[in-house]
Design a protein around this motif. Structure first.
Motif, PDB file in Angstrom:
ATOM      1  N   ILE A  43      -6.127   1.789  -8.681  1.00 58.29           N
ATOM      2  CA  ILE A  43      -5.979   0.404  -9.113  1.00 58.29           C
ATOM      3  C   ILE A  43      -5.574  -0.369  -7.868  1.00 58.29           C
ATOM      4  N   TYR A  44      -6.286  -1.441  -7.558  1.00 54.15           N
ATOM      5  CA  TYR A  44      -6.002  -2.250  -6.378  1.00 54.15           C
ATOM      6  C   TYR A  44      -5.053  -3.374  -6.768  1.00 54.15           C
ATOM      7  N   CYS A  45      -3.972  -3.533  -5.998  1.00 54.72           N
ATOM      8  CA  CYS A  45      -2.983  -4.569  -6.279  1.00 54.72           C
ATOM      9  C   CYS A  45      -2.593  -5.294  -5.005  1.00 54.72           C
ATOM     10  N   SER A  46      -2.204  -6.532  -5.178  1.00 54.49           N
ATOM     11  CA  SER A  46      -1.662  -7.310  -4.078  1.00 54.49           C
ATOM     12  C   SER A  46      -0.148  -7.112  -4.047  1.00 54.49           C
ATOM     13  N   THR A  47       0.421  -7.200  -2.876  1.00 52.68           N
ATOM     14  CA  THR A  47       1.882  -7.142  -2.747  1.00 52.68           C
ATOM     15  C   THR A  47       2.460  -8.544  -2.567  1.00 52.68           C
ATOM     16  N   VAL A  48       1.602  -9.552  -2.762  1.00 52.53           N
ATOM     17  CA  VAL A  48       1.992 -10.956  -2.657  1.00 52.53           C
ATOM     18  C   VAL A  48       1.535 -11.652  -3.940  1.00 52.53           C
ATOM     19  N   GLY A  88      -2.843  -4.106   3.689  1.00 52.67           N
ATOM     20  CA  GLY A  88      -1.740  -4.579   2.861  1.00 52.67           C
ATOM     21  C   GLY A  88      -2.009  -4.548   1.371  1.00 52.67           C
ATOM     22  N   VAL A  89      -3.053  -3.857   0.957  1.00 50.00           N
ATOM     23  CA  VAL A  89      -3.382  -3.745  -0.471  1.00 50.00           C
ATOM     24  C   VAL A  89      -2.716  -2.486  -1.027  1.00 50.00           C
ATOM     25  N   ALA A  90      -1.996  -2.631  -2.151  1.00 44.53           N
ATOM     26  CA  ALA A  90      -1.337  -1.495  -2.787  1.00 44.53           C
ATOM     27  C   ALA A  90      -2.353  -0.755  -3.654  1.00 44.53           C
ATOM     28  N   LEU A  91      -2.345   0.569  -3.562  1.00 50.19           N
ATOM     29  CA  LEU A  91      -3.265   1.414  -4.307  1.00 50.19           C
ATOM     30  C   LEU A  91      -2.471   2.351  -5.207  1.00 50.19           C
ATOM     31  N   ILE A  92      -2.796   2.332  -6.502  1.00 50.18           N
ATOM     32  CA  ILE A  92      -2.131   3.193  -7.479  1.00 50.18           C
ATOM     33  C   ILE A  92      -3.193   4.139  -8.021  1.00 50.18           C
ATOM     34  N   GLY A  93      -2.986   5.434  -7.862  1.00 44.32           N
ATOM     35  CA  GLY A  93      -4.006   6.419  -8.180  1.00 44.32           C
ATOM     36  C   GLY A  93      -3.996   6.970  -9.585  1.00 44.32           C
ATOM     37  N   ARG A  94      -3.398   6.259 -10.509  1.00 41.98           N
ATOM     38  CA  ARG A  94      -3.409   6.713 -11.903  1.00 41.98           C
ATOM     39  C   ARG A  94      -3.241   5.520 -12.825  1.00 41.98           C
ATOM     40  N   ASP A  95      -3.366   5.755 -14.114  1.00 40.66           N
ATOM     41  CA  ASP A  95      -3.248   4.672 -15.084  1.00 40.66           C
ATOM     42  C   ASP A  95      -1.859   4.057 -15.058  1.00 40.66           C
ATOM     43  N   VAL A  96      -1.779   2.778 -15.402  1.00 38.14           N
ATOM     44  CA  VAL A  96      -0.506   2.063 -15.484  1.00 38.14           C
ATOM     45  C   VAL A  96      -0.383   1.536 -16.913  1.00 38.14           C
ATOM     46  N   PRO A  97       0.444   2.191 -17.749  1.00 35.00           N
ATOM     47  CA  PRO A  97       0.593   1.770 -19.140  1.00 35.00           C
ATOM     48  C   PRO A  97       1.169   0.355 -19.277  1.00 35.00           C
TER      49      PRO A  97
END
Length: 122
Positions: A43-48, A88-97
């Motif tokens: 999942i691609y996320c911004s830190t801003v 600077g893109v946050a990457l989460i490698g699994r589902d986020v409930p």
């Protein structure tokens, strides 16, 4: 990490946060029978967060009109690994409930489909 925000389309919100929905999934779809994510493995996320109504970090996917703010402290406390790319893109490698979603901000675009000048609705 002060902020963690996933930008998406409002038309997808019911699939993410509707009744009995799973929250955010890598690639937007459940894992296949082999345990692989459909499109992306993260999942691609911004830190801003949105600043002046502008989507940060050059997220350029078309028709983005909402921002899902996640709880970074809760994710870390739950054992999530969050990697930050050189860009600077946050990457989460699994589902986020859903329980890790703090809020959702709707964004209204000017008359252009560009995501460069959206406005935050109040």
């Amino acid at each position: 990490m002060p902020a963690l925000a996933h930008h998406t389309k409002t038309e997808l919100l019911e699939q993410i946060v509707g009744l009995d929905r799973p929250g955010l999934l890598p690639g937007g779809k459940p894992q296949d029978e082999h345990g692989r994510w459909a499109k992306r493995a993260q999942i691609y996320c911004s830190t801003v967060l949105l600043q002046g109504g502008v989507i940060p970090d050059k997220f350029r996917k078309r028709n983005i009109d909402c921002c899902i703010r996640l709880d970074p402290t809760g994710l870390f406390d739950a054992g999530y690994q969050i990697f930050v790319s050189d860009a600077g893109v946050a990457l989460i490698g699994r589902d986020v409930p859903v329980e890790f979603i703090q809020n959702i901000t709707l964004i209204r675009h000017h008359d252009s489909p560009s995501t460069q000048n959206p406005l935050q609705l109040h």
